[in-house]
Scaffold this active site. Structure first.
Site, mmCIF file in Angstrom:
data_model
loop_
_atom_site.group_PDB
_atom_site.id
_atom_site.type_symbol
_atom_site.label_atom_id
_atom_site.label_comp_id
_atom_site.label_asym_id
_atom_site.label_seq_id
_atom_site.Cartn_x
_atom_site.Cartn_y
_atom_site.Cartn_z
ATOM 1 N N ASP A 167 16.262 61.287 4.233
ATOM 2 C CA ASP A 167 17.139 61.268 5.312
ATOM 3 C C ASP A 167 18.177 60.172 4.998
ATOM 4 O O ASP A 167 18.474 59.768 3.713
ATOM 5 C CB ASP A 167 16.492 61.416 6.506
ATOM 6 C CG ASP A 167 17.559 61.517 7.716
ATOM 7 O OD1 ASP A 167 18.066 62.704 8.092
ATOM 8 O OD2 ASP A 167 18.015 60.728 8.320
ATOM 9 N N GLU A 199 14.630 65.643 0.724
ATOM 10 C CA GLU A 199 15.604 65.848 2.029
ATOM 11 C C GLU A 199 16.675 64.760 2.075
ATOM 12 O O GLU A 199 16.681 64.234 3.038
ATOM 13 C CB GLU A 199 14.963 66.318 3.320
ATOM 14 C CG GLU A 199 14.497 67.695 3.424
ATOM 15 C CD GLU A 199 15.810 68.605 3.483
ATOM 16 O OE1 GLU A 199 16.417 68.712 4.362
ATOM 17 O OE2 GLU A 199 15.964 69.483 2.516
ATOM 18 N N HIS A 237 13.445 70.102 7.278
ATOM 19 C CA HIS A 237 13.958 68.908 6.796
ATOM 20 C C HIS A 237 12.896 67.701 7.077
ATOM 21 O O HIS A 237 12.752 66.982 6.035
ATOM 22 C CB HIS A 237 15.374 68.264 7.775
ATOM 23 C CG HIS A 237 15.882 67.185 7.606
ATOM 24 N ND1 HIS A 237 16.421 66.838 6.506
ATOM 25 C CD2 HIS A 237 16.099 66.035 8.195
ATOM 26 C CE1 HIS A 237 16.899 65.708 6.329
ATOM 27 N NE2 HIS A 237 16.620 65.166 7.409
#
Length: 296
Positions: A108, A132, A272
């Site tokens: 992220d 992710e 995610h």
């Protein structure tokens, strides 16, 4: 090892730029540096870091305003920009004396911060594991369709109520992008930094407003473009942890990072926040990656 709510390691604290920042620092040797994004904390890595025990110094930092790190005061719409987060994290990593054989493990916003740091400190990076991740600047067409309207709302005035009052990022986005239900203890750990309505939740609103989408914000787009170009040519060893079904690193974004040289790829189950669905698979893959980089 599998799933558990218990945090890994012991939280330590250090003053950075007049604020107290929290981090985990366990073991000895060359560092394996785990970096979270939004709206999580070092807690995200609790079931993954144990797999790397004995392979180096295991470090996971809480970004400013997140986890157990201090909030910024005064706060407001101009705080917690990418640039501000980078300033604090750069200073923290410098204070931790990481040396010149760093393995980065990023997710992220931790991927943007980590890729950016790696590009600027390439001679100190031994390897990069990512999942992710923001591998390049995005267009809205790249963004998952089911979340497009919500993330566009975050970037409007409506975001103030959605996040600062209703805590949507923690209460809706986080559990909605995990395949399994989180336990009460796990949700409590993620809620804890953002229990108070208002500015305490500002970090979780500023982050979606900083995502490099459709040319905005220009500074973050430029940073993502710079590291994307570098990573597409860099011989630094890489581990791409692909997620199935995945959420962010799919389609064109995934096609691009699959062209990066000197890269190994594995696939795990997850949307995610894949650390909450496949911690053992992720941990084992990172440990194997580090062992290849650091043969006994």
């Amino acid at each position: 090892m599998s799933l558990g709510a218990k945090p890994f390691g012991e939280k330590k604290f250090i003053e950075i730029k007049g604020r107290r920042m929290a981090y985990i620092d366990e073991g000895t040797g060359d560092p394996i540096l785990f970096q979270h994004g939004n709206p999580t904390s070092s807690y995200l890595w609790r079931n993954i870091m144990p797999h790397c025990a004995g392979l180096g110094r295991l470090i996971a930092c809480d970004l400013i305003g997140m986890g157990d790190s201090d909030k910024l005061d005064p706060s407001g719409p101009e705080r917690y920009t990418y640039a501000e987060h980078r300033d604090y994290l750069d200073a923290l990593w410098e204070a931790l004396d990481l040396g010149d054989r760093v393995v980065l493990v990023v997710h992220d916003w931790g991927s943007v911060l980590g890729f950016d740091w790696a590009r600027r400190h390439r001679e100190r990076v031994q390897g990069i594991a990512y999942m992710e991740a923001v591998t390049m600047p995005l267009e809205w067409a790249d963004f998952p369709e089911q979340d497009r309207d919500l993330f566009q709302a975050f970037r409007s005035q409506a975001g103030e109520e959605l996040v600062l009052q209703d805590n949507v990022f923690v209460e809706q986005v986080l559990p909605g992008l995990i395949l399994r239900p989180l336990s009460e203890a796990e949700m409590a750990a993620y809620r804890e930094p953002f229990l108070a309505a208002g500015e305490a939740r500002r970090p979780t609103l500023s982050w979606p407003r900083q995502i490099p989408i459709a040319g905005t914000p220009a500074d973050v787009v430029a940073i993502a473009r710079d590291y994307a170009g570098w990573l597409s040519e860099s011989p630094i060893p890489k581990l791409f942890i692909n997620a199935e079904p995945g959420h962010l690193t799919t389609g064109r974004i995934r096609d691009f990072c699959r062209t990066w040289p000197n890269q190994t790829e594995i696939t795990v189950a997850g949307a995610h926040f894949i650390q909450e669905d496949s911690p053992d698979e992720i941990g084992a893959a990172i440990a194997a990656f580090v062992r290849r980089l650091r043969p006994a």
